[in-house]
Design an enzyme around this catalytic site. Structure first.
Site, PDB file in Angstrom:
ATOM      1  N   ARG A  46      -6.025   2.590 -29.523  1.00 17.83           N
ATOM      2  CA  ARG A  46      -6.738   3.598 -30.317  1.00 17.83           C
ATOM      3  C   ARG A  46      -7.123   4.744 -29.397  1.00 17.83           C
ATOM      4  O   ARG A  46      -6.949   4.675 -28.176  1.00 17.83           O
ATOM      5  CB  ARG A  46      -7.925   3.026 -31.106  1.00 17.83           C
ATOM      6  CG  ARG A  46      -8.723   1.916 -30.499  1.00 17.83           C
ATOM      7  CD  ARG A  46      -9.518   2.270 -29.279  1.00 17.83           C
ATOM      8  NE  ARG A  46     -10.315   3.471 -29.461  1.00 17.83           N
ATOM      9  CZ  ARG A  46     -10.789   4.214 -28.503  1.00 17.83           C
ATOM     10  NH1 ARG A  46     -10.514   3.899 -27.233  1.00 17.83           N
ATOM     11  NH2 ARG A  46     -11.506   5.274 -28.710  1.00 17.83           N
ATOM     12  N   ALA A  48      -7.037   9.228 -29.908  1.00 14.80           N
ATOM     13  CA  ALA A  48      -5.986  10.118 -30.412  1.00 14.80           C
ATOM     14  C   ALA A  48      -4.798  10.280 -29.444  1.00 14.80           C
ATOM     15  O   ALA A  48      -3.640  10.077 -29.847  1.00 14.80           O
ATOM     16  CB  ALA A  48      -6.603  11.476 -30.768  1.00 14.80           C
ATOM     17  N   ASP A 220     -10.314  14.330 -32.716  1.00 16.44           N
ATOM     18  CA  ASP A 220      -9.034  13.909 -33.294  1.00 16.44           C
ATOM     19  C   ASP A 220      -8.242  15.051 -33.895  1.00 16.44           C
ATOM     20  O   ASP A 220      -7.036  14.928 -34.115  1.00 16.44           O
ATOM     21  CB  ASP A 220      -9.270  12.825 -34.351  1.00 16.44           C
ATOM     22  CG  ASP A 220      -9.595  11.511 -33.672  1.00 16.44           C
ATOM     23  OD1 ASP A 220     -10.724  11.351 -33.189  1.00 16.44           O
ATOM     24  OD2 ASP A 220      -8.681  10.662 -33.578  1.00 16.44           O
TER      25      ASP A 220
HETATM   26  O1  MRU Z   1     -10.948   5.276 -34.196  1.00 17.98           O
HETATM   27  P1  MRU Z   1     -10.719   5.632 -32.759  1.00 17.98           P
HETATM   28  O2  MRU Z   1     -11.361   4.683 -31.803  1.00 17.98           O
HETATM   29  O3  MRU Z   1      -9.249   5.853 -32.469  1.00 17.98           O
HETATM   30  O4  MRU Z   1     -11.429   7.036 -32.592  1.00 17.98           O
HETATM   31  C1  MRU Z   1     -11.434   7.661 -31.340  1.00 17.98           C
HETATM   32  C2  MRU Z   1     -12.140   8.964 -31.342  1.00 17.98           C
HETATM   33  O5  MRU Z   1     -12.686   9.390 -32.329  1.00 17.98           O
HETATM   34  C3  MRU Z   1     -12.069   9.772 -30.095  1.00 17.98           C
HETATM   35  O6  MRU Z   1     -13.211  10.547 -29.946  1.00 17.98           O
HETATM   36  C4  MRU Z   1     -10.845  10.708 -30.161  1.00 17.98           C
HETATM   37  O7  MRU Z   1      -9.720  10.018 -30.607  1.00 17.98           O
HETATM   38  C5  MRU Z   1     -10.567  11.354 -28.856  1.00 17.98           C
HETATM   39  S1  MRU Z   1     -10.044  10.180 -27.623  1.00 17.98           S
HETATM   40  C6  MRU Z   1      -9.726  11.075 -26.198  1.00 17.98           C
END
Ligand code: MRU
Length: 330
Positions: A46, A48, A220
């Site tokens: 997980r 982005a 994201d």
């Molecule tokens: O649901 P997730 O854990 O994938 O969400 C992650 C986030 O919201 C992060 O802040 C985002 O993806 C940036 S990671 C560098």
């Protein structure tokens, strides 16, 4: 010392199972695009940038097996709707011509290497906003685990620490998946960055009663007007920051900018299973069949964002023209 949540070995994509951290370090082996899609959907991998790179290798696996490449890309694209890095990486894979396994592997490896370089540059840019002695609040996990290495917001804090700045980070636990508690606390402990875990709802109290110099989060998707989609709870944190006069910074690579989306209202917000809320550690915590609404992301309006930090520079409001010129000059 670092973590590699994504590894390509021979003809296999190995993914660190982030659902089992911090207790167990277990890798799962993916040899098909559909296995990678499942790993992204279940949040085994997980963050982005990390899901974008994992999906790129998913396309490589489809090519190795002689599968239909556009169909595999469509399957991977449908796994999580909010993070535009996923679509960005898949578009770069589909642009490879001819789509031979070797050429696709080359492109996936380029995306992998570029992510590390981009995060290092982003972290260096961010130092202008992180003074010695700074106290920050961070949301979710945006570190090495959420990317190929370093990370965005958490990477910037790690680099500040590596440069000898005496920083302190309040990590909010990030209900319901607890990426702040399970992943960010795990990373900062490993890197020796001083930190304190709080529940999400303590953030406003911490800003009111203790010194906080800024909040910093990842992202994201950034819409053309600077509205930002990020992990649920980001908007509440930004509102609390505004109420307390605390700067609110968003750190993301240029691959997170989505100028085709005019504003945050056009960003698809993923909704996830009710059990993420109704169960804690596998145990039901509310009456059975309690109705649940579980948006995984929220939109923070651009007016609450003090600055967007990218590998190409720091952008201040108003965002529209600045974001366009960053992308034009990359
Ligand atoms: O649901 P997730 O854990 O994938 O969400 C992650 C986030 O919201 C992060 O802040 C985002 O993806 C940036 S990671 C560098």
């Amino acid at each position: 010392m670092t973590f590699h949540s994504i590894e390509w070995q021979g003809d296999t994509l190995r993914l660190l199972d982030q659902r089992r951290l911090p207790h167990e370090t277990v890798f799962i082996a993916c040899t098909t695009a559909s296995a990678v899609a499942e790993a992204i959907h279940t949040m085994t991998v997980r963050g982005a940038p990390a899901i974008g790179v994992a999906a790129a290798f998913g396309v490589v696996l489809a090519a190795y097996r002689g599968e239909d490449i556009p169909a595999a890309a469509a399957l991977l694209r449908a796994t999580r709707p909010t993070a535009v890095n996923l679509m960005w990486a898949l578009d770069r894979m589909l642009a490879v011509t001819p789509r031979t396994p070797a050429a696709l592997l080359d492109r996936a490896q380029q995306l992998y290497d570029a992510d590390i370089a981009v995060n290092r540059r982003l972290g260096a840019q961010a130092q202008a906003l992180i003074p010695d002695g700074a106290v920050a609040i961070h949301h979710c996990n945006t570190g090495a685990l959420a990317t190929v290495d370093y990370g965005t917001a958490l990477g910037a804090l790690r680099i500040a620490h590596e440069q000898g700045k005496r920083i302190h980070v309040y990590l909010d636990e990030t209900r319901p998946r607890l990426q702040g508690a399970g992943l960010s606390a795990y990373e900062l402990r490993a890197f020796g960055v001083p930190h304190t875990l709080i529940v999400d709802s303590a953030a406003a109290h911490v800003m009111r009663t203790r010194r906080v110099d800024f909040c910093i989060v990842g992202c994201d998707r950034v819409a053309a007007n600077g509205d930002v989609a990020n992990k649920i709870g980001t908007y509440a944190l930004a509102l609390a920051a505004r109420a307390h006069g605390v700067p609110f910074y968003v750190a993301c690579p240029l691959s997170t900018l989505d100028l085709a989306t005019p504003d945050g209202s056009a960003i698809a917000i993923e909704e996830r299973a009710a059990t993420e809320i109704t169960h804690v550690a596998g145990r039901l915590i509310c009456p059975e069949d309690t109705p649940v609404f579980n948006p995984a992301f929220d939109i923070t309006p651009a007016e609450l964002v003090s600055a967007i930090i990218t590998e190409q520079g720091i952008v201040r409001p108003p965002y529209g023209a600045e974001l366009r010129s960053l992308l034009a000059n990359q």
